[in-house]
Design a protein around this motif. Structure first.
Motif, PDB file in Angstrom:
ATOM      1  N   ILE A   1       4.006 -17.662  -2.942  1.00  0.00           N
ATOM      2  CA  ILE A   1       3.073 -16.711  -2.353  1.00  0.00           C
ATOM      3  C   ILE A   1       1.695 -17.344  -2.313  1.00  0.00           C
ATOM      4  CG2 ILE A   1       4.376 -14.690  -3.095  1.00  0.00           C
ATOM      5  CD1 ILE A   1       2.428 -14.319  -5.391  1.00  0.00           C
ATOM      6  N   GLN A   2       0.872 -16.892  -1.391  1.00  0.00           N
ATOM      7  CA  GLN A   2      -0.502 -17.395  -1.282  1.00  0.00           C
ATOM      8  C   GLN A   2      -1.472 -16.274  -1.603  1.00  0.00           C
ATOM      9  OE1 GLN A   2      -1.431 -19.574   2.226  1.00  0.00           O
ATOM     10  NE2 GLN A   2      -3.608 -19.759   1.766  1.00  0.00           N
ATOM     11  N   LEU A   3      -2.379 -16.542  -2.534  1.00  0.00           N
ATOM     12  CA  LEU A   3      -3.373 -15.533  -2.890  1.00  0.00           C
ATOM     13  C   LEU A   3      -4.424 -15.489  -1.794  1.00  0.00           C
ATOM     14  CD1 LEU A   3      -3.721 -16.197  -6.718  1.00  0.00           C
ATOM     15  CD2 LEU A   3      -1.969 -14.978  -5.450  1.00  0.00           C
ATOM     16  N   VAL A   4      -4.693 -14.278  -1.284  1.00  0.00           N
ATOM     17  CA  VAL A   4      -5.516 -14.167  -0.076  1.00  0.00           C
ATOM     18  C   VAL A   4      -6.814 -13.391  -0.254  1.00  0.00           C
ATOM     19  CG1 VAL A   4      -3.543 -14.444   1.459  1.00  0.00           C
ATOM     20  CG2 VAL A   4      -4.196 -12.161   0.712  1.00  0.00           C
ATOM     21  N   GLY A   5      -6.971 -12.643  -1.350  1.00  0.00           N
ATOM     22  CA  GLY A   5      -8.226 -11.907  -1.480  1.00  0.00           C
ATOM     23  C   GLY A   5      -8.267 -10.975  -2.668  1.00  0.00           C
TER      24      GLY A   5
ATOM     25  N   ASP B   1     -10.244   9.983 -15.383  1.00  0.00           N
ATOM     26  CA  ASP B   1     -11.427   9.550 -16.127  1.00  0.00           C
ATOM     27  C   ASP B   1     -12.169   8.554 -15.248  1.00  0.00           C
ATOM     28  OD1 ASP B   1     -13.344   8.427 -17.784  1.00  0.00           O
ATOM     29  OD2 ASP B   1     -12.069   8.512 -19.562  1.00  0.00           O
ATOM     30  N   SER B   2     -13.256   8.995 -14.653  1.00  0.00           N
ATOM     31  CA  SER B   2     -13.996   8.159 -13.694  1.00  0.00           C
ATOM     32  C   SER B   2     -14.701   6.979 -14.349  1.00  0.00           C
ATOM     33  CB  SER B   2     -15.021   9.010 -12.945  1.00  0.00           C
ATOM     34  OG  SER B   2     -15.989   9.535 -13.849  1.00  0.00           O
ATOM     35  N   SER B   3     -14.820   6.988 -15.676  1.00  0.00           N
ATOM     36  CA  SER B   3     -15.576   5.923 -16.346  1.00  0.00           C
ATOM     37  C   SER B   3     -14.917   4.552 -16.189  1.00  0.00           C
ATOM     38  CB  SER B   3     -15.777   6.246 -17.826  1.00  0.00           C
ATOM     39  OG  SER B   3     -14.550   6.265 -18.528  1.00  0.00           O
ATOM     40  N   LEU B   4     -13.593   4.502 -16.052  1.00  0.00           N
ATOM     41  CA  LEU B   4     -12.936   3.210 -15.857  1.00  0.00           C
ATOM     42  C   LEU B   4     -13.331   2.611 -14.514  1.00  0.00           C
ATOM     43  CD1 LEU B   4     -11.007   1.012 -16.777  1.00  0.00           C
ATOM     44  CD2 LEU B   4      -9.133   2.304 -15.754  1.00  0.00           C
ATOM     45  N   HIS B   5     -13.316   3.420 -13.486  1.00  0.00           N
ATOM     46  CA  HIS B   5     -13.718   2.921 -12.166  1.00  0.00           C
ATOM     47  C   HIS B   5     -15.186   2.492 -12.178  1.00  0.00           C
ATOM     48  CE1 HIS B   5     -13.800   3.562  -7.516  1.00  0.00           C
ATOM     49  NE2 HIS B   5     -13.653   2.293  -7.843  1.00  0.00           N
ATOM     50  N   LYS B   6     -16.023   3.249 -12.855  1.00  0.00           N
ATOM     51  CA  LYS B   6     -17.433   2.882 -12.941  1.00  0.00           C
ATOM     52  C   LYS B   6     -17.607   1.536 -13.644  1.00  0.00           C
ATOM     53  CE  LYS B   6     -19.172   7.652 -12.919  1.00  0.00           C
ATOM     54  NZ  LYS B   6     -19.794   8.743 -13.721  1.00  0.00           N
ATOM     55  N   THR B   7     -16.760   1.293 -14.653  1.00  0.00           N
ATOM     56  CA  THR B   7     -16.815   0.009 -15.356  1.00  0.00           C
ATOM     57  C   THR B   7     -16.423  -1.135 -14.429  1.00  0.00           C
ATOM     58  OG1 THR B   7     -16.326   1.030 -17.490  1.00  0.00           O
ATOM     59  CG2 THR B   7     -15.879  -1.331 -17.288  1.00  0.00           C
ATOM     60  N   VAL B   8     -15.367  -0.947 -13.642  1.00  0.00           N
ATOM     61  CA  VAL B   8     -14.930  -1.981 -12.708  1.00  0.00           C
ATOM     62  C   VAL B   8     -16.001  -2.232 -11.648  1.00  0.00           C
ATOM     63  CG1 VAL B   8     -13.194  -2.576 -10.962  1.00  0.00           C
ATOM     64  CG2 VAL B   8     -12.492  -1.505 -13.097  1.00  0.00           C
ATOM     65  N   ILE B   9     -16.650  -1.172 -11.194  1.00  0.00           N
ATOM     66  CA  ILE B   9     -17.731  -1.326 -10.208  1.00  0.00           C
ATOM     67  C   ILE B   9     -18.896  -2.106 -10.812  1.00  0.00           C
ATOM     68  CG2 ILE B   9     -19.487  -0.081  -8.887  1.00  0.00           C
ATOM     69  CD1 ILE B   9     -17.395   2.181  -8.551  1.00  0.00           C
ATOM     70  N   LYS B  10     -19.290  -1.734 -12.013  1.00  0.00           N
ATOM     71  CA  LYS B  10     -20.450  -2.360 -12.646  1.00  0.00           C
ATOM     72  C   LYS B  10     -20.186  -3.797 -13.086  1.00  0.00           C
ATOM     73  CE  LYS B  10     -23.536  -1.910 -16.642  1.00  0.00           C
ATOM     74  NZ  LYS B  10     -23.854  -1.112 -17.856  1.00  0.00           N
ATOM     75  N   GLU B  11     -19.051  -4.020 -13.729  1.00  0.00           N
ATOM     76  CA  GLU B  11     -18.775  -5.321 -14.345  1.00  0.00           C
ATOM     77  C   GLU B  11     -18.061  -6.304 -13.421  1.00  0.00           C
ATOM     78  OE1 GLU B  11     -19.965  -6.065 -17.189  1.00  0.00           O
ATOM     79  OE2 GLU B  11     -20.541  -4.080 -17.949  1.00  0.00           O
ATOM     80  N   ARG B  12     -17.319  -5.769 -12.425  1.00  0.00           N
ATOM     81  CA  ARG B  12     -16.489  -6.652 -11.608  1.00  0.00           C
ATOM     82  C   ARG B  12     -16.729  -6.474 -10.106  1.00  0.00           C
ATOM     83  NH1 ARG B  12     -15.414 -10.784 -13.410  1.00  0.00           N
ATOM     84  NH2 ARG B  12     -13.871 -11.004 -11.765  1.00  0.00           N
ATOM     85  N   LYS B  13     -17.847  -5.830  -9.743  1.00  0.00           N
ATOM     86  CA  LYS B  13     -18.165  -5.583  -8.335  1.00  0.00           C
ATOM     87  C   LYS B  13     -17.012  -4.866  -7.616  1.00  0.00           C
ATOM     88  CE  LYS B  13     -21.303  -9.529  -8.005  1.00  0.00           C
ATOM     89  NZ  LYS B  13     -21.613 -10.807  -7.323  1.00  0.00           N
ATOM     90  N   ASN B  14     -16.321  -4.032  -8.375  1.00  0.00           N
ATOM     91  CA  ASN B  14     -15.213  -3.214  -7.899  1.00  0.00           C
ATOM     92  C   ASN B  14     -13.974  -4.036  -7.540  1.00  0.00           C
ATOM     93  OD1 ASN B  14     -14.181  -0.613  -7.551  1.00  0.00           O
ATOM     94  ND2 ASN B  14     -14.541  -0.637  -5.350  1.00  0.00           N
ATOM     95  N   ASN B  15     -13.882  -5.266  -8.051  1.00  0.00           N
ATOM     96  CA  ASN B  15     -12.709  -6.103  -7.837  1.00  0.00           C
ATOM     97  C   ASN B  15     -11.847  -6.128  -9.092  1.00  0.00           C
ATOM     98  OD1 ASN B  15     -13.594  -6.955  -5.248  1.00  0.00           O
ATOM     99  ND2 ASN B  15     -14.884  -8.520  -6.186  1.00  0.00           N
ATOM    100  N   PHE B  16     -10.553  -5.931  -8.915  1.00  0.00           N
ATOM    101  CA  PHE B  16      -9.621  -6.132 -10.030  1.00  0.00           C
ATOM    102  C   PHE B  16      -8.239  -6.405  -9.467  1.00  0.00           C
ATOM    103  CE2 PHE B  16      -6.809  -5.323 -13.536  1.00  0.00           C
ATOM    104  CZ  PHE B  16      -7.488  -5.908 -14.595  1.00  0.00           C
ATOM    105  N   GLY B  17      -7.697  -7.572  -9.806  1.00  0.00           N
ATOM    106  CA  GLY B  17      -6.427  -8.004  -9.245  1.00  0.00           C
ATOM    107  C   GLY B  17      -6.633  -8.711  -7.923  1.00  0.00           C
ATOM    108  N   VAL B  18      -5.573  -9.356  -7.438  1.00  0.00           N
ATOM    109  CA  VAL B  18      -5.658 -10.068  -6.167  1.00  0.00           C
ATOM    110  C   VAL B  18      -4.442  -9.758  -5.312  1.00  0.00           C
ATOM    111  CG1 VAL B  18      -7.105 -11.952  -7.031  1.00  0.00           C
ATOM    112  CG2 VAL B  18      -4.616 -12.144  -7.185  1.00  0.00           C
TER     113      VAL B  18
END
Length: 242
Positions: free
Chosen positions: A183-187, A205-222
């Motif tokens: 497989i090729q990782l694309v984004g 619990d919206s706090s997890l999404h807020k953490t991903v937005i703040k710490e990871r620019k809303n990116n998690f996984g590929v």
């Protein structure tokens, strides 16, 4: 280069329902065999898909294939409700229950084993996450254990070297799983409110999404696209190819 092993393989016979963890899976051109091959439509929204974003309790319904996995037709799709009742996915009683809970009129749609279009799958064929990234996000969140199922990946990889978010550095490169599949990782995978839904009880619990937005620019996984089809198994070696 050996980068890890396949820790868990998850497919979702019904879009937005809880998936099934399997020991092996055939990788088709569209991703895992039967992944998001069956779906419910929200007839109030011009045949838009019914998803967790509209009906969070969908995550508490568990879907699985029962029977031989053929290329001509799928095996039976069995659904277990949050109350433990078991139905076929098109059973009128199941649909009526979901309509009452969601306050929506529901229709069904099914794709063939040979092709599931991008729409029900989402953005790309396959989504993967790594154990090191999940563990690191748990530290960032600092609240509860982070269950990888919140992110609804197909492939959960145990890394040889536990470097969080290393998978993002592999975007544009290929990985080989077992002896056949490439497989090729694309984004990046941009996250939505679905990750706020606890896969066991559907509490949000919206706090997890807020953490991903703040710490990871809303990116998690590929996301990844399929280069070579074949079979994969839990514990398969995962190699970075180029």
């Amino acid at each position: 280069m050996l980068i890890g092993h396949m820790k868990e393989i998850v497919r979702h016979p019904v879009k937005s329902f809880s998936g099934e963890s399997v020991q092996k899976s055939k990788i088709m051109g569209y991703g895992l065999y039967g992944d998001r091959s069956h779906a419910y439509l929200d007839e109030s929204k011009k045949e838009d898909f019914l998803t967790i974003t509209k009906f969070p309790e969908m995550v508490r319904y568990k879907a699985r294939f029962v029977g031989e996995e053929l290329m001509e037709e799928y095996p039976k799709v069995e659904v277990m409700t949050p109350e433990g009742k078991v139905f076929g996915w098109e059973d009128a009683e199941l649909i009526k229950e979901m309509e009452n809970k969601s306050n929506r009129k529901i229709a069904t749609i099914e794709y063939t084993p040979s092709h599931v279009p991008i729409g029900p799958i989402a953005v790309e064929h396959i989504q993967l996450v790594t154990d090191a990234s999940v563990d690191n996000l748990e530290e960032m969140w600092g609240k509860d254990e982070v269950d990888f199922r919140r992110f609804r990946p197909n492939l959960f990889i145990s890394l040889k070297e536990k470097i969080p978010f290393i998978e993002e550095e592999w975007i544009g490169r290929r990985i080989k799983i077992g002896s056949e599949v490439e497989i090729q990782l694309v984004g990046h995978c941009k996250r939505c409110m679905i990750i706020t839904v606890n896969p066991d009880n559907a509490e949000r619990d919206s706090s997890l999404h807020k953490t991903v937005i703040k710490e990871r620019k809303n990116n998690f996984g590929v996301y990844a696209s399929v280069i070579n089809t074949g079979d994969i198994h839990v514990d398969d070696e995962v190699h970075l190819v180029d």
